[in-house]
Design an enzyme around this catalytic site. Structure first.
Site, PDB file in Angstrom:
ATOM      1  N   CYS A   2       0.847  -1.184   0.000  1.00  0.00           N
ATOM      2  CA  CYS A   2       0.000   0.000   0.000  1.00  0.00           C
ATOM      3  C   CYS A   2       0.889   1.241   0.000  1.00  0.00           C
ATOM      4  O   CYS A   2       1.877   1.308   0.717  1.00  0.00           O
ATOM      5  CB  CYS A   2      -0.945   0.091   1.192  1.00  0.00           C
ATOM      6  SG  CYS A   2      -2.113  -1.253   1.290  1.00  0.00           S
ATOM      7  N   ARG A  27       3.863  -0.374  -4.716  1.00  0.00           N
ATOM      8  CA  ARG A  27       3.543  -0.920  -3.391  1.00  0.00           C
ATOM      9  C   ARG A  27       2.202  -1.641  -3.367  1.00  0.00           C
ATOM     10  O   ARG A  27       1.862  -2.298  -2.389  1.00  0.00           O
ATOM     11  CB  ARG A  27       3.535   0.208  -2.362  1.00  0.00           C
ATOM     12  CG  ARG A  27       4.872   0.916  -2.244  1.00  0.00           C
ATOM     13  CD  ARG A  27       4.793   2.036  -1.263  1.00  0.00           C
ATOM     14  NE  ARG A  27       4.604   1.548   0.077  1.00  0.00           N
ATOM     15  CZ  ARG A  27       5.583   1.359   0.960  1.00  0.00           C
ATOM     16  NH1 ARG A  27       6.827   1.626   0.626  1.00  0.00           N
ATOM     17  NH2 ARG A  27       5.332   0.912   2.158  1.00  0.00           N
ATOM     18  N   TRP A  80      -2.866  -2.682  -1.641  1.00  0.00           N
ATOM     19  CA  TRP A  80      -2.584  -4.115  -1.799  1.00  0.00           C
ATOM     20  C   TRP A  80      -3.450  -4.782  -0.736  1.00  0.00           C
ATOM     21  O   TRP A  80      -3.187  -4.646   0.453  1.00  0.00           O
ATOM     22  CB  TRP A  80      -1.094  -4.383  -1.569  1.00  0.00           C
ATOM     23  CG  TRP A  80      -0.683  -5.773  -1.933  1.00  0.00           C
ATOM     24  CD1 TRP A  80      -0.300  -6.227  -3.164  1.00  0.00           C
ATOM     25  CD2 TRP A  80      -0.593  -6.909  -1.054  1.00  0.00           C
ATOM     26  NE1 TRP A  80       0.009  -7.563  -3.108  1.00  0.00           N
ATOM     27  CE2 TRP A  80      -0.165  -8.007  -1.827  1.00  0.00           C
ATOM     28  CE3 TRP A  80      -0.841  -7.108   0.301  1.00  0.00           C
ATOM     29  CZ2 TRP A  80       0.034  -9.273  -1.295  1.00  0.00           C
ATOM     30  CZ3 TRP A  80      -0.654  -8.386   0.833  1.00  0.00           C
ATOM     31  CH2 TRP A  80      -0.216  -9.449   0.041  1.00  0.00           C
ATOM     32  N   ASN A 106      -1.711   1.805   5.683  1.00  0.00           N
ATOM     33  CA  ASN A 106      -0.879   0.732   5.161  1.00  0.00           C
ATOM     34  C   ASN A 106      -0.582  -0.175   6.342  1.00  0.00           C
ATOM     35  O   ASN A 106      -0.018   0.291   7.326  1.00  0.00           O
ATOM     36  CB  ASN A 106       0.413   1.348   4.604  1.00  0.00           C
ATOM     37  CG  ASN A 106       1.466   0.313   4.295  1.00  0.00           C
ATOM     38  OD1 ASN A 106       1.147  -0.851   4.062  1.00  0.00           O
ATOM     39  ND2 ASN A 106       2.719   0.734   4.301  1.00  0.00           N
ATOM     40  N   GLY A 107      -0.982  -1.445   6.270  1.00  0.00           N
ATOM     41  CA  GLY A 107      -0.675  -2.333   7.391  1.00  0.00           C
ATOM     42  C   GLY A 107      -1.867  -3.155   7.800  1.00  0.00           C
ATOM     43  O   GLY A 107      -2.844  -3.280   7.052  1.00  0.00           O
ATOM     44  N   GLU A 489      17.573 -17.071  -9.299  1.00  0.00           N
ATOM     45  CA  GLU A 489      17.105 -15.733  -9.645  1.00  0.00           C
ATOM     46  C   GLU A 489      16.462 -15.735 -11.041  1.00  0.00           C
ATOM     47  O   GLU A 489      15.445 -15.084 -11.267  1.00  0.00           O
ATOM     48  CB  GLU A 489      18.276 -14.736  -9.552  1.00  0.00           C
ATOM     49  CG  GLU A 489      17.991 -13.301  -9.951  1.00  0.00           C
ATOM     50  CD  GLU A 489      16.934 -12.606  -9.093  1.00  0.00           C
ATOM     51  OE1 GLU A 489      16.426 -13.203  -8.136  1.00  0.00           O
ATOM     52  OE2 GLU A 489      16.596 -11.458  -9.419  1.00  0.00           O
ATOM     53  N   LYS A 493      12.637 -14.535 -11.588  1.00  0.00           N
ATOM     54  CA  LYS A 493      12.268 -13.441 -12.507  1.00  0.00           C
ATOM     55  C   LYS A 493      11.253 -13.944 -13.522  1.00  0.00           C
ATOM     56  O   LYS A 493      10.280 -13.270 -13.832  1.00  0.00           O
ATOM     57  CB  LYS A 493      13.497 -12.895 -13.264  1.00  0.00           C
ATOM     58  CG  LYS A 493      14.466 -12.064 -12.460  1.00  0.00           C
ATOM     59  CD  LYS A 493      14.016 -10.650 -12.200  1.00  0.00           C
ATOM     60  CE  LYS A 493      13.435 -10.470 -10.840  1.00  0.00           C
ATOM     61  NZ  LYS A 493      14.293 -10.434  -9.683  1.00  0.00           N
ATOM     62  N   GLU A 496       7.759 -14.454 -11.855  1.00  0.00           N
ATOM     63  CA  GLU A 496       7.014 -13.307 -11.350  1.00  0.00           C
ATOM     64  C   GLU A 496       6.546 -12.363 -12.441  1.00  0.00           C
ATOM     65  O   GLU A 496       5.501 -11.752 -12.293  1.00  0.00           O
ATOM     66  CB  GLU A 496       7.773 -12.564 -10.249  1.00  0.00           C
ATOM     67  CG  GLU A 496       9.000 -11.838 -10.689  1.00  0.00           C
ATOM     68  CD  GLU A 496       9.695 -11.109  -9.538  1.00  0.00           C
ATOM     69  OE1 GLU A 496       9.022 -10.658  -8.610  1.00  0.00           O
ATOM     70  OE2 GLU A 496      10.924 -10.985  -9.602  1.00  0.00           O
ATOM     71  N   HIS A 512      18.784 -36.235  -9.589  1.00  0.00           N
ATOM     72  CA  HIS A 512      18.133 -36.829  -8.407  1.00  0.00           C
ATOM     73  C   HIS A 512      16.622 -36.558  -8.405  1.00  0.00           C
ATOM     74  O   HIS A 512      15.991 -36.615  -7.371  1.00  0.00           O
ATOM     75  CB  HIS A 512      18.780 -36.300  -7.134  1.00  0.00           C
ATOM     76  CG  HIS A 512      20.230 -36.650  -7.060  1.00  0.00           C
ATOM     77  ND1 HIS A 512      20.689 -37.865  -6.612  1.00  0.00           N
ATOM     78  CD2 HIS A 512      21.328 -35.950  -7.448  1.00  0.00           C
ATOM     79  CE1 HIS A 512      22.005 -37.897  -6.701  1.00  0.00           C
ATOM     80  NE2 HIS A 512      22.417 -36.745  -7.203  1.00  0.00           N
ATOM     81  N   LYS A 611       5.863  -4.362  -4.103  1.00  0.00           N
ATOM     82  CA  LYS A 611       7.313  -4.275  -3.971  1.00  0.00           C
ATOM     83  C   LYS A 611       7.803  -4.356  -2.520  1.00  0.00           C
ATOM     84  O   LYS A 611       8.773  -5.041  -2.239  1.00  0.00           O
ATOM     85  CB  LYS A 611       7.832  -3.003  -4.628  1.00  0.00           C
ATOM     86  CG  LYS A 611       9.344  -3.051  -4.764  1.00  0.00           C
ATOM     87  CD  LYS A 611       9.843  -2.226  -5.900  1.00  0.00           C
ATOM     88  CE  LYS A 611      11.338  -2.349  -6.054  1.00  0.00           C
ATOM     89  NZ  LYS A 611      11.762  -3.650  -6.613  1.00  0.00           N
TER      90      LYS A 611
HETATM   91  C1  F6R Z   1      11.704 -10.160  -6.774  1.00  0.00           C
HETATM   92  C2  F6R Z   1      11.569  -9.184  -5.724  1.00  0.00           C
HETATM   93  C3  F6R Z   1      11.253  -9.658  -4.354  1.00  0.00           C
HETATM   94  C4  F6R Z   1      12.046  -8.883  -3.309  1.00  0.00           C
HETATM   95  C5  F6R Z   1      11.620  -9.297  -1.898  1.00  0.00           C
HETATM   96  C6  F6R Z   1      12.448  -8.615  -0.820  1.00  0.00           C
HETATM   97  O1  F6R Z   1      12.016  -9.558  -7.990  1.00  0.00           O
HETATM   98  O2  F6R Z   1      11.691  -8.001  -5.937  1.00  0.00           O
HETATM   99  O3  F6R Z   1      11.481 -11.034  -4.238  1.00  0.00           O
HETATM  100  O4  F6R Z   1      13.407  -9.122  -3.513  1.00  0.00           O
HETATM  101  O5  F6R Z   1      10.274  -8.988  -1.703  1.00  0.00           O
HETATM  102  O6  F6R Z   1      12.339  -7.231  -0.887  1.00  0.00           O
HETATM  103  P1  F6R Z   1      13.391  -6.287  -0.193  1.00  0.00           P
HETATM  104  O7  F6R Z   1      14.686  -6.468  -0.885  1.00  0.00           O
HETATM  105  O8  F6R Z   1      12.839  -4.911  -0.350  1.00  0.00           O
HETATM  106  O9  F6R Z   1      13.483  -6.715   1.237  1.00  0.00           O
END
Ligand code: F6R
Length: 616
Positions: A2, A27, A80, A106-107, A489, A493, A496, A512, A611
């Site tokens: 949020c 957010r 969110w 937010n929360g 990673e 990527k 997501e 395995h 995010k």
């Molecule tokens: C993936 C991504 C998330 C963040 C995770 C941690 O592309 O962005 O997996 O890496 O939510 O976020 P931070 O780094 O802000 O703690």
């Protein structure tokens, strides 16, 4: 999660708030809403819309874009969803029963049901399913009981359990905005402009108006008026807050000529890595200086924790720190760390890696370390964030604002930061690597930004690969050694942003179990650069080919043997083994980006994600 923005000042408040929300939309984007005070009618004008901010913008009228009088006041929210489904009724802002107090939150209020039932028993009628509405109804109840606005907010917050960041407006005090932070639900940044004041969840939300900010800590409440900003703790004590000047350029939070923030952020990596190294490395003397770190005894052990991409970054850092500084590193998901009663001693360090500096699980894991007596270090991108402020030592990523939900430049800069940390620790550890090895490690850094630039210049293959593979349902990513986390990673990527199911595996583990998945429909990305596990990776490629899988190899420039074995090859420039993940990560990011584009996905705001994950 949020995003919140509030504004009081001479400008038309609605466009300022919308522009701030646009910067914070990463957010959350389930719904958006805005409340402004109409000084003529003395009422709130509220607009809310399900979906992205653009839907809200379409509902706003020309009048919303015109300043009314000397002071214009509005606040907005991008949601969110946590409590209550994604409907207009549940979109913020929410107002009290009389319509005189408005809130954005937010929360999560954990005891909201209990409070709601009490209020309902007293005759309060609720119009949404959210926990947020409870807060605003309680504030109104305390005002009816004789409290002033500020006191009513304090009394209300004292009743809440959970973590929240809130902004409230009151028609009876149209020049005042009250914001508060309870726990780690997310930041509250107060922007001190010239004749104007803003509050936002994060720095980019205020940057267009000001670079002067204060950051609220948990249990602090700010009463913000133009030219008069006072912060108190919930117990009523006044707090003198430090005013920070943010170095970020507002343009850094704009998309500019790029189609997506993710694309822009991928292409910023050479610059971000240059900034990360700049001023910290004396190449001649072979010395690393880290401005946020104080030299001290070498830790017995480092517990490196993070979530998502940041957690993957810790796995690469483990190689670097163990190899260069000879300090043992244990890595863990922050969300799991404190539920396994980790064996932390006061001689240990808990290192939190977090782009936002606000991830609830990461903050909680750092707190766990603190309670067990360990030192707390943080590698953080968001300046002034909670993780940075609670840490005993910190290193900034110097990525600049990362807006796209999928993390890219914060990943590579956090890896470089861990490399710097490894060199810095080695300098102080008598048992660390030899002076020559340290010098060599430091000089290896010199060419890294140039190598990243070369990686970014290569263009065509990603389009071509996306054309071939965009209809596939599954992908495998294999790597070994320091490039195994890069395989994870790559899979993250891909999942997501393109919604393709993808798995990352340590290549040796394939036989395995996962090998059973391989047939002619399975593309397998194999990170196979020339390093100490090169030959083992080549034999892995053979095994995939023998089962008719399609191999996309990430290989070292000049390795023509690979092109005979793999179906497609993405070349990366030759680099020191320990830094190779910075280069091999780039094809992962670009492949996922092009696949998402080709599949018509929303690259910057993938479904269901936000995010800053400020709830557990
Ligand atoms: C993936 C991504 C998330 C963040 C995770 C941690 O592309 O962005 O997996 O890496 O939510 O976020 P931070 O780094 O802000 O703690």
């Amino acid at each position: 999660m949020c995003g919140i923005v509030g504004y009081i000042g001479p400008q038309a408040a609605v466009p300022v708030v919308i522009s701030g929300l646009r910067k914070l939309e990463y957010r959350g984007y389930d719904s958006a809403g805005i409340a402004k005070i109409n000084p003529d009618s003395g009422t709130f004008e509220i607009e809310r819309a399900v979906g992205k901010l653009i839907n809200l913008e379409r509902k706003l009228s020309d009048a919303d874009h015109t300043p009314h009088q000397r002071l214009n006041i509005a606040m907005g929210h991008t949601r969110w969803a946590t409590h209550g489904s994604v409907t207009e009724r549940n979109a913020h802002p929410h107002v009290s029963m009389s319509g005189r107090i408005a809130i954005v939150q937010n929360g999560i209020v954990e005891n909201f049901l209990e409070l709601k039932h009490e209020l309902q028993a007293e005759g309060v009628v609720f119009t949404s399913e959210t926990d947020t509405e409870v807060i605003v109804q309680l504030v109104e109840k305390f005002i009816h009981g004789g409290c002033d606005f500020e006191k009513a907010v304090h009394m209300t917050l004292a009743q809440l359990r959970g973590s929240s960041a809130v902004v409230l407006l009151n028609l009876a005090e149209p020049g005042t905005m009250i914001a508060a932070r309870l726990g780690n639900a997310g930041g509250v940044v107060v922007g001190l402009g010239d004749g104007e004041v803003l509050v936002a969840s994060d720095v980019p939300g205020v940057l267009e108006c000001t670079r002067k900010v204060i950051f609220l800590d948990s249990h602090e409440v700010v009463v913000a008026k133009v030219g008069d900003v006072k912060v108190r703790r919930l117990n009523g004590d006044r707090v003198q807050k430090e005013v920070h000047t943010i170095a970020w350029d507002p343009v850094a939070a704009e998309k500019g000529e790029y189609r997506h923030f993710m694309q822009k952020e991928i292409f910023e990596q050479a610059r971000a890595i240059t900034d990360t190294i700049r001023g910290r490395v004396d190449f001649e003397q072979g010395i690393v200086t880290l401005e946020g770190m104080k030299p001290g005894p070498t830790p017995r052990k480092i517990f490196s924790i993070g979530m998502g991409t940041s957690s993957i970054s810790t796995m690469i850092g483990k190689f670097m720190i163990e190899n260069l500084a000879r300090v043992p590193v244990e890595v863990d998901y922050a969300s799991e760390f404190r539920y396994r009663d980790p064996l932390i001693t006061p001689n240990d360090v808990v290192l939190g890696i977090t782009q936002s500096g606000e991830t609830a699980d990461t903050l909680a894991a750092m707190q766990e370390g603190r309670e067990k007596g360990a030192k707390i270090w943080a590698i953080v991108n968001a300046i002034g964030s909670q993780a940075q402020r609670v840490a005993d030592g910190n290193i900034t990523m110097r990525s600049g604002p990362e807006i796209s939900v999928a993390s890219t430049k914060a990943f590579t800069t956090s890896v470089v930061d861990q490399y710097l940390l490894a060199c810095w620790l080695a300098q102080q550890n008598a048992n660390g690597s030899t002076a020559e090895a340290q010098h060599l490690a430091i000089s290896d850094l010199m060419h890294l930004p140039g190598l990243v630039s070369i990686m970014l210049e290569k263009n065509n293959i990603y389009d071509e690969l996306a054309n071939i593979f965009h209809t596939r349902e599954h992908f495998l990513f294999l790597g070994r050694g320091i490039n195994y986390p890069v395989a994870l990673e790559g899979a993250l990527k891909m999942k997501e942003i393109s919604y393709i199911h993808a798995e990352g595996y340590p290549a040796g583990e394939m036989k395995h179990g996962p090998i059973a998945l391989i047939d002619e429909n399975m593309p397998v990305v194999c990170i196979c650069v020339r390093d100490n596990v090169y030959e083992k990776m080549v034999s892995q490629i053979e095994q995939v080919r023998a089962r008719h899988g399609t191999v996309i190899a990430i290989a070292t420039e000049g390795d023509t043997d690979i092109s005979k074995k793999a179906d497609h090859v993405i070349y990366v420039p030759e680099a020191p083994a320990m830094l190779s993940p910075v280069l091999t990560a780039i094809p992962m990011q670009r492949l996922a980006y092009h696949m998402a584009l080709r599949r018509g996905c929303d690259v910057d705001q993938p479904r269901n994600l936000a995010k800053s994950v400020t709830v557990e």
